[in-house]
Design an enzyme around this catalytic site. Structure first.
Site, PDB file in Angstrom:
ATOM      1  N   LYS A 516       0.840  -1.196   0.000  1.00  0.00           N
ATOM      2  CA  LYS A 516       0.000   0.000   0.000  1.00  0.00           C
ATOM      3  C   LYS A 516       0.876   1.248   0.000  1.00  0.00           C
ATOM      4  O   LYS A 516       2.106   1.166   0.102  1.00  0.00           O
ATOM      5  CB  LYS A 516      -0.913   0.007   1.218  1.00  0.00           C
ATOM      6  N   TYR A 739      17.657  31.571   1.805  1.00  0.00           N
ATOM      7  CA  TYR A 739      16.632  32.446   2.372  1.00  0.00           C
ATOM      8  C   TYR A 739      16.886  32.682   3.862  1.00  0.00           C
ATOM      9  O   TYR A 739      17.092  31.738   4.623  1.00  0.00           O
ATOM     10  CB  TYR A 739      15.247  31.839   2.184  1.00  0.00           C
TER      11      TYR A 739
END
Length: 844
Positions: A516, A739
């Site tokens: 899954k 940044y």
């Protein structure tokens, strides 16, 4: 290499044309491809005009202009005397046969030991490892790369100087008629059969015939080394020994009767090796294996720095050769820890338009074509097979025979369409061999300019050709993503992990593998296909669309679906999927759908309090199902362990196990029949040997991760997330990065920008030295904040450059380590890798 031209005339019985003076012409190199003339001293080079996929005679002028003056040809034209003044032509009936006669003659002049190595797999590795093990003991000669064909073996032999004490030669065959001429050339004193597998088995009528052909290499040998457990090989060796009673046999295996009998293989952590070993072989940092074996009643052990089972086989073959050459001693056993790691991987990736791409665009010979086609056939989704083939190397076959061999091999492996690139394929017709469509292009550029590639959809595609063919351009055109960041999924490691757990749970216990969540980020279909080949008992998925996708991809294994809406009952029936039922309401929904013949799985809540029937409902539930008018069968009953990986929760886990065992008995009594019972997950398998019931559910352990957060050395990491350096900048002391201009340092630094960010699966929390990447044998820390598409790392002093590969997690920087740093679990680390990151599937 140094041969007299007049000797070659005598050996081959050829006719000399041109400026023949009878003596004084020395041959110091042999070239059959004008593209390789740059590496040779052309005045002493013999150019061999092979009539293979290209007629070498058409390149005589090019070779002459490059300085070549000696030619081995199968025809002579009178105008060549004036066209190529000063040239010598040795004219023979068949240039490859003449070359082999020459090689066989030279072999007889060699007085040292010649080792011939054959087998379906492992030839190159065993050859290279023996080279390491015997280094300094003998003067040695080895066949280069994988030169193991009719032409490659001849060239390898001619390159071995007289006086060489030990020669190591690979011998490869792809059909029943190949070995006779090879054996006549090599005439090994010692023959090694490495392995007999399904690779390129299509060229043989049976495994018995294949074994007979491989063992034929040992005809006339003094010693033969082989794997004892392979009965077909053992039988053929016995027949050979009955004809040559003086031949010595040395064999290894697990079975009683093997001279070197393996009793146990122990997985070792890196810390189990000495500091000197760890420093001499960086691969030992990932651990290794200790092979316990018995020889003549005495127990011994051998350490190797590799984690896979194939390396055990190859190491034992090498050990037997050590015994044969009287070099089995502590010093040589210690050399095993210095054995090199050899890359031998095929990559399988998603392509555009629903295609899958097996990219092997860097080599081309018949033997490796068989290996690649074998993987394409086994691992491809339920799609038609198409091959794109370029020029083939050093086969020595004439054009017609080679083309027929290629077409026959494609047909035998189920390929229905093929694209051939090269002038040598002009006029090719595949209909006689069952191919439905065949295209031919003289050049890669012609193929790229055509509309053929854009029209390919829903195919499994093999791209294969020599490096010079330039087919990587075709692979790039067909690939779905060209992002520099990729997630490599090692299917060999996945199979290893499955077999490890299969052995651990014991005989008679079934295994359900959970695929899954896109196979924990690794790709559901590709994992399922590999598991199906290993005869896994069950697969588990989260939602019905995952199950449908697996069925559409050709997966036939029973599939349990965890979350199902009753409105999808007809799809469950259509695709043969088995839903989980966790409440009376979900059961009634299936009943009222009117669907017949469903198999269902009953989920019990034993304390996790997520989904499931109450244990006290089992009596009523069993009777309710038994009395149904619709055909519904219970396939299994199961529950979830909430904290199996936690030692501090063992009392709670023990209570769950007791509740489940009692509830399952009540359910079976109500049903009137027994069903599969499973509660153990990966953590449970690793910690609770007495709670297997009749099936276990294997999840993250399949992908090489221990949910306890520890490094389980027996497990191999399946996923390896890698990226590349885009740029390296010099950042001065006192300057920040990225940044916010964080990560200011008081020293000058070399900062590398890598092509991955938080949109790919990194976390912003990894930045500012909270984590890093593995590059050039060390971990380099992140500097500043992680950006959306990029991240910066400090690589000062590592001599990094743009294009260098970095590992974000994998063999060195483990998923478990990242999970601890992020205060999360390994599941989240794996499933966080973005779908924009290309998945590349690797088969060793």
């Amino acid at each position: 290499m140094k041969f007299a031209f007049e000797d070659i005339v005598k050996i081959t019985g050829g006719n000399v044309q041109g400026s023949w003076v009878g003596a004084g012409n020395e041959i110091c190199s042999v070239v059959f491809d004008t593209r390789k003339l740059w590496s040779a001293e052309t005045s002493s080079t013999l150019f061999v005009a092979l009539k293979g996929v290209r007629d070498g005679h058409t390149f005589l002028g090019e070779a002459y202009r490059a300085g070549v003056r000696m030619f081995l040809v199968s025809r002579y034209e009178s105008q060549w005397m004036s066209q190529f003044p000063g040239a010598l032509f040795l004219v023979v009936a068949h240039t490859l046969v003449a070359l082999q006669q020459w090689a066989a003659w030279h072999r007889k002049q060699l007085t040292g030991v010649v080792v011939g190595i054959t087998g379906s797999n492992g030839k190159t590795i065993v050859k290279e490892w023996l080279g390491t093990l015997f280094k300094g003991d003998f003067s040695m000669g080895k066949s280069p790369r994988s030169y193991n064909s009719q032409l490659g073996v001849a060239l390898s032999l001619l390159d071995i100087p007289l006086g060489t004490q030990l020669s190591l030669l690979e011998v490869g065959i792809s059909g029943s008629g190949d070995m006779a001429s090879l054996q006549e050339m090599v005439q090994p004193n010692l023959a090694v059969i490495t392995h007999l597998g399904e690779a390129h088995a299509e060229g043989f009528s049976s495994m018995e015939e294949k074994a007979k052909c491989k063992v034929a290499l040992a005809a006339g040998s003094d010693v033969v080394v082989y794997p004892y457990d392979l009965e077909v090989v053992r039988t053929e060796v016995s027949k050979l020994k009955s004809r040559n009673v003086l031949m010595k046999t040395i064999h290894w295996g697990w079975q009683e009767g093997a001279q070197f009998r393996i009793t146990e293989v122990e997985v070792l952590a890196a810390g189990d090796f000495s500091a000197s070993v760890a420093s001499s072989n960086p691969f030992s940092a990932a651990g290794g294996q200790r092979i316990y074996f018995v020889h003549r009643g005495t127990s011994h052990q051998l350490d190797i720095p590799f984690m896979d089972s194939a390396s055990v086989s190859n190491a034992m073959s090498c050990l037997c050769v050590l015994q044969a050459l009287e070099r089995w001693d502590p010093e040589h056993l210690g050399r095993f820890m210095k054995l090199p790691h050899l890359e031998n991987r095929l990559q399988f990736a998603a392509g555009k338009s629903g295609n899958y791409i097996l990219n092997d665009s860097y080599s081309a010979d018949l033997e490796s074509l068989g290996v690649a086609l074998d993987m394409l056939k086994r691992q491809s989704p339920n799609l038609s097979l198409l091959s794109i083939l370029g020029s083939f190397e050093q086969t020595g076959m004439d054009a017609s025979a080679l083309r027929d061999s290629i077409l026959r091999m494609l047909s035998n492996y189920g390929v229905t369409e093929a694209i051939f690139v090269g002038e040598e394929y002009r006029g090719l017709v595949g209909g006689d061999f069952g191919l439905e469509k065949v295209w031919q292009f003289d050049t890669v550029s012609a193929l790229m300019d055509s509309a053929v590639l854009s029209g390919i959809a829903s195919r499994s595609i093999l791209i294969k050709g020599s490096r010079s063919a330039g087919l990587e351009r075709v692979a790039n055109r067909l690939q779905a993503r060209l992002h520099q960041t990729r997630l490599e999924i090692n299917l060999h490691a996945l199979k290893n992990n499955y077999l490890y757990f299969k052995q651990r749970v014991g005989a008679g216990k079934k295994v359900m593998c959970m695929v899954k969540a896109f196979g924990y980020g690794s790709g559901s279909f590709e994992s399922a296909r590999a598991l199906q080949a290993l005869a896994v008992d069950y697969l588990g998925v989260a939602y019905i669309d995952e199950g449908i996708a697996l069925r559409n991809a050709g997966i036939t294994v029973p599939i349990m679906v965890m979350n199902v809406d009753s409105g999808a009952a007809w799809q469950l029936q259509e695709y043969g999927l088995e839903p989980v039922v966790y409440s009376f309401q979900s059961l009634e929904g299936l009943i009222h759908s009117g669907v017949q013949g469903l198999k269902i799985h009953i989920e019990i809540d034993t304390g996790m309090h997520r989904l499931g029937f109450a244990p006290g409902d089992m009596g009523e539930l069993g009777l309710r199902i038994r009395d149904l008018s619709v055909d519904i069968e219970v396939a299994s009953v199961f529950s979830h362990l909430a904290a199996s990986e936690s030692e501090g929760s063992d009392d709670f886990t023990g209570g769950q196990l007791d509740v489940f065992a009692s509830a399952a008995v009540v359910l079976e009594q109500g049903l009137g029949y027994t069903v599969l019972k499973h509660i153990e997950n990966t953590g449970g398998i690793l910690r609770f040997a007495d709670a297997r019931f009749t099936m276990v559910r294997l999840g993250i352990g399949l992908y090489g991760v221990d949910p306890r957060g520890v490094i389980e050395v027996a497990l191999q990491p399946v996923t390896r997330w890698v990226s590349t350096i885009s740029q390296v900048q010099l950042v001065k002391a006192g300057e920040g990065v990225g940044y916010g201009m964080h990560g200011v340092s008081d020293r000058d630094r070399e900062i590398a920008v890598i092509a991955a960010g938080y949109a790919d699966g990194l976390w912003r929390a990894d930045g500012q030295a909270n984590s890093g990447v593995w590059i050039k044998g060390v971990e380099a820390p992140f500097v500043g904040n992680i950006c959306m598409d990029m991240a910066m790392v400090d690589v000062t002093g590592l001599n990094c450059k743009p294009g260098d590969e970095v590992e974000l997690f994998g063999e060195n920087l483990r998923v478990e380590t990242l999970a601890q740093r992020r205060s999360t679990i390994p599941y989240e680390v794996l499933t966080a890798v973005s779908q924009r990151v290309a998945r590349v599937y690797v088969e060793e």
